[in-house]
Design a protein around this motif. Structure first.
Motif, PDB file in Angstrom:
ATOM      1  N   THR B 104       0.854  -1.182   0.000  1.00  0.00           N
ATOM      2  CA  THR B 104       0.000   0.000   0.000  1.00  0.00           C
ATOM      3  C   THR B 104       0.895   1.238   0.000  1.00  0.00           C
ATOM      4  OG1 THR B 104      -0.077   0.085   2.415  1.00  0.00           O
ATOM      5  CG2 THR B 104      -1.823  -1.179   1.310  1.00  0.00           C
ATOM      6  N   CYS B 140      -4.965 -16.935   7.901  1.00  0.00           N
ATOM      7  CA  CYS B 140      -5.988 -16.288   7.077  1.00  0.00           C
ATOM      8  C   CYS B 140      -7.005 -15.522   7.915  1.00  0.00           C
ATOM      9  CB  CYS B 140      -6.751 -17.331   6.272  1.00  0.00           C
ATOM     10  SG  CYS B 140      -5.765 -18.108   4.998  1.00  0.00           S
ATOM     11  N   LEU B 141      -7.444 -14.416   7.371  1.00  0.00           N
ATOM     12  CA  LEU B 141      -8.617 -13.702   7.873  1.00  0.00           C
ATOM     13  C   LEU B 141      -9.715 -13.949   6.843  1.00  0.00           C
ATOM     14  CD1 LEU B 141      -9.863 -11.566   9.876  1.00  0.00           C
ATOM     15  CD2 LEU B 141      -9.172  -9.852   8.196  1.00  0.00           C
ATOM     16  N   VAL B 148      -9.892 -12.558   3.074  1.00  0.00           N
ATOM     17  CA  VAL B 148      -9.793 -11.115   2.789  1.00  0.00           C
ATOM     18  C   VAL B 148      -8.558 -10.477   3.399  1.00  0.00           C
ATOM     19  CG1 VAL B 148     -12.289 -10.836   2.512  1.00  0.00           C
ATOM     20  CG2 VAL B 148     -11.253 -10.541   4.776  1.00  0.00           C
ATOM     21  N   GLY B 149      -7.869 -11.229   4.242  1.00  0.00           N
ATOM     22  CA  GLY B 149      -6.655 -10.704   4.859  1.00  0.00           C
ATOM     23  C   GLY B 149      -5.781 -11.862   5.292  1.00  0.00           C
ATOM     24  N   ALA B 150      -4.543 -11.567   5.583  1.00  0.00           N
ATOM     25  CA  ALA B 150      -3.640 -12.643   5.978  1.00  0.00           C
ATOM     26  C   ALA B 150      -2.375 -12.080   6.602  1.00  0.00           C
ATOM     27  CB  ALA B 150      -3.262 -13.496   4.767  1.00  0.00           C
ATOM     28  N   THR B 151      -1.810 -12.887   7.487  1.00  0.00           N
ATOM     29  CA  THR B 151      -0.450 -12.643   7.957  1.00  0.00           C
ATOM     30  C   THR B 151       0.426 -13.733   7.376  1.00  0.00           C
ATOM     31  OG1 THR B 151      -1.180 -11.654  10.053  1.00  0.00           O
ATOM     32  CG2 THR B 151       1.067 -12.505   9.965  1.00  0.00           C
ATOM     33  N   MET B 177       1.886  -8.362   6.547  1.00  0.00           N
ATOM     34  CA  MET B 177       0.432  -8.309   6.720  1.00  0.00           C
ATOM     35  C   MET B 177      -0.198  -7.878   5.407  1.00  0.00           C
ATOM     36  SD  MET B 177       1.136  -6.083  10.047  1.00  0.00           S
ATOM     37  CE  MET B 177       2.606  -6.541  10.958  1.00  0.00           C
ATOM     38  N   LEU B 178      -1.215  -8.606   4.998  1.00  0.00           N
ATOM     39  CA  LEU B 178      -1.816  -8.345   3.691  1.00  0.00           C
ATOM     40  C   LEU B 178      -3.334  -8.263   3.784  1.00  0.00           C
ATOM     41  CD1 LEU B 178       0.408 -11.004   3.296  1.00  0.00           C
ATOM     42  CD2 LEU B 178       0.233 -10.099   0.986  1.00  0.00           C
ATOM     43  N   VAL B 179      -3.922  -7.476   2.906  1.00  0.00           N
ATOM     44  CA  VAL B 179      -5.371  -7.469   2.739  1.00  0.00           C
ATOM     45  C   VAL B 179      -5.691  -7.538   1.242  1.00  0.00           C
ATOM     46  CG1 VAL B 179      -6.072  -6.282   4.857  1.00  0.00           C
ATOM     47  CG2 VAL B 179      -5.387  -4.941   2.867  1.00  0.00           C
ATOM     48  N   LYS B 180      -6.864  -8.075   0.988  1.00  0.00           N
ATOM     49  CA  LYS B 180      -7.326  -8.158  -0.389  1.00  0.00           C
ATOM     50  C   LYS B 180      -8.334  -7.036  -0.608  1.00  0.00           C
ATOM     51  CE  LYS B 180      -8.948 -11.585  -3.730  1.00  0.00           C
ATOM     52  NZ  LYS B 180      -9.433 -12.983  -3.889  1.00  0.00           N
ATOM     53  N   PHE B 188       0.190  -4.315   3.699  1.00  0.00           N
ATOM     54  CA  PHE B 188      -0.032  -3.049   4.400  1.00  0.00           C
ATOM     55  C   PHE B 188       0.857  -2.903   5.628  1.00  0.00           C
ATOM     56  CE2 PHE B 188      -2.349  -4.201   8.249  1.00  0.00           C
ATOM     57  CZ  PHE B 188      -2.848  -5.453   7.959  1.00  0.00           C
ATOM     58  N   GLY B 189       1.605  -3.941   5.956  1.00  0.00           N
ATOM     59  CA  GLY B 189       2.484  -3.822   7.112  1.00  0.00           C
ATOM     60  C   GLY B 189       3.517  -4.921   7.143  1.00  0.00           C
TER      61      GLY B 189
END
Lengths: 302, 204
Positions: B104, B140-141, B148-151, B177-180, B188-189
């Motif tokens: 991001t 996974c998130l 929709v998200g993941a570490t 750290m990721l988001v879709k 994003f981090g």
């Protein structure tokens, strides 16, 4: 964002020094001992600069809508992601304020009268800071939120017991489950400082929750399950991924750089009801201090 | 951004074509360098296959096999593009900043400040940088069956050779750290540790 930092443990150096002293020179083989410099860095992108969240605790009873009740807890939280500083400004729930189109009332009535948006405006009028987000949680949601992360470590300046909630708090750190944490958030009659002391305890609970998130951030699946729990138990217009990013971002807060104050005031009555005349000048000073460098002065004088 | 990175990497390295045959369910191996058959024992060490091994370790309850495989594949694309741009490629080189194309905006700005820790920029004068170990464990998130998200908890190890001071090992471990967002995965981090050391020729 936290700057890069160097992590070299003193114990490792001590060990190496001891080994070097204890071994003959020809035993110091570079292939068997090496000192590796480890550097760490961390950054989470959520908002530029600072973030303001108004956290509300609804006193909705079972069967009652979360927003169809009063705000039992009112905490304005600020975070500076660049410096790791954070503040919490507690607003006494009985603060007597002017509510547009509704005359004057306790500030906690704003939730029922105009929802989170009105609460945001009322707190902005008092403190001078407009929250970016308003998050509301009820009794059951708060309890389950704490239980979802296990327990929280909460500091108390004083030991006290509360018969109404069956609470027994020690001076210093207390490990609380969801039920106990909720009881601490609600207990008031047993506190010498009444509603002001309760607000301070709510801030310690928030800090304890932050402490738990930071402690668990490296655990597999912890942040993901926490975000799902937050989505299930909070009233917020943040999406799941926004909550997830927020949860990851708050781990950048340095617990040693968190300052918290409760707006003071004097007790009074209006229409026969007990209310608080908040010290609006102090509230504005606290707001200016927080906006200045995301810290509050010792003594909370502003 | 992510697609661009992935496409460029695929075009530049024929072994990327082999990843289409990767297992669709279960651990995904994204091949990055050397060969496409998992490595053959008769090759010298710097030519052996090193794959980015990705597996979902938590948060997959309620996700069907297709979604799971898709998440592994897509997150693998992002991480692979980062690894290729950040550490591999043709040396000597200076173009490390493009490693953050799938970050991001805010994370990319931070990453640019941390470029020495997040890439092999310190070793841009090397003659080669070779991957030794690349693993990613994904938490996974997921909501409503969609990830929709993941570490991504990673361990990345490389060897840089041709440097004035001799061979160096590069090790980066920690979390991304990721988001879709709109069908695109973004970092994003990050929270990582970097340990570089004189090379031994082996990295565990």
């Amino acid at each position: 964002m936290r700057a890069s930092r160097l992590r070299r443990t003193g114990s490792l150096l001590t060990l190496l020094t001891a080994l070097a002293v204890g071994l003959p020179n020809d035993a110091l083989l570079p292939t068997t001992l090496s000192l590796v410099k480890v550097e760490t860095t961390k950054a989470v992108d959520f908002e530029e600069g600072t973030l303001w969240i108004l956290a509300l605790g609804s006193d909705a009873r079972p069967g009652e809508g979360l927003l169809d009740a009063r705000a039992d807890a009112i905490q304005l939280i600020g975070i500076d992601f660049e410096t790791g500083r954070a503040v919490a400004i507690g607003v006494p729930r009985d603060s007597w304020v002017a509510i547009p189109d509704h005359g004057s009332n306790r500030i906690n009535a704003g939730l029922n009268l105009g929802g989170p948006e009105l609460m945001g405006h009322l707190v902005e009028d008092l403190v001078g800071i407009a929250p970016d987000y308003v998050i509301t949680v009820g009794f059951r949601g708060f309890r389950r939120l704490v239980d979802s992360v296990g327990t929280v470590q909460v500091f108390s300046k004083q030991a006290f017991s509360d018969d109404e909630f069956g609470l027994d708090i020690q001076r210093g750190m207390n490990e609380l489950d969801g039920h106990q944490a909720l009881s601490l958030a609600r207990a008031r009659k047993s506190l010498s400082g009444g509603d002001f002391a309760r607000s301070a305890n709510q801030q310690e609970l928030l800090k304890g929750f932050l402490r738990r998130i930071i402690a668990g951030e490296d655990d597999t699946g912890f942040m993901e399950s926490g975000a799902l729990s937050a989505l299930a138990h909070l009233d917020t217009n943040l999406s799941l991924t926004e909550l997830y990013r927020l949860a990851q971002a708050v781990t950048q807060v340095d617990l040693h750089r968190v300052t918290m104050c409760v707006i003071t005031g004097t007790f009074g009555t209006e229409g026969g009801a007990a209310i608080v005349y908040a010290d609006t000048q102090q509230a504005q000073r606290l707001g200016r201090d927080a906006l200045d460098d995301m810290s509050l002065k010792p003594g909370c004088d502003g | 951004m992510m697609e661009g990175m992935g496409s460029r990497a695929r075009r530049g390295n024929p072994v990327w074509r082999a990843r289409a045959a990767a297992t669709m369910v279960g651990p995904v191996c994204v091949l990055l360098a050397g060969c496409s058959d998992g490595g053959s024992p008769d090759r010298p060490p710097d030519q052996s296959a090193v794959a980015l091994q990705i597996r979902i370790v938590s948060g997959a309850r309620g996700i069907d096999d297709r979604e799971r495989a898709e998440a592994e594949q897509e997150i693998g694309d992002v991480l692979s593009a980062y690894v290729v741009s950040g550490f591999l490629g043709d040396y000597p080189r200076e173009d490390f900043v493009q490693s953050f194309d799938s970050f991001t905006n805010g994370a990319a700005r931070s990453a640019a400040r941390d470029i020495d820790l997040l890439t092999a920029a310190r070793f841009g004068d090397a003659s080669t940088v070779t991957a030794r170990r690349l693993t990613a464990a994904i938490s996974c998130l997921a909501k409503d069956g969609n990830v929709v998200g993941a570490t991504a908890r990673v361990t990345l190890a490389f060897e840089a050779s041709g440097l004035a001071g001799g061979t160096r090992t590069i090790k980066l471990s920690g979390r991304f750290m990721l988001v879709k967002d709109h069908a695109t995965w973004n970092v994003f981090g990050y929270d990582v540790a970097r340990a570089d050391a004189p090379g031994t020729g082996q990295t565990s």
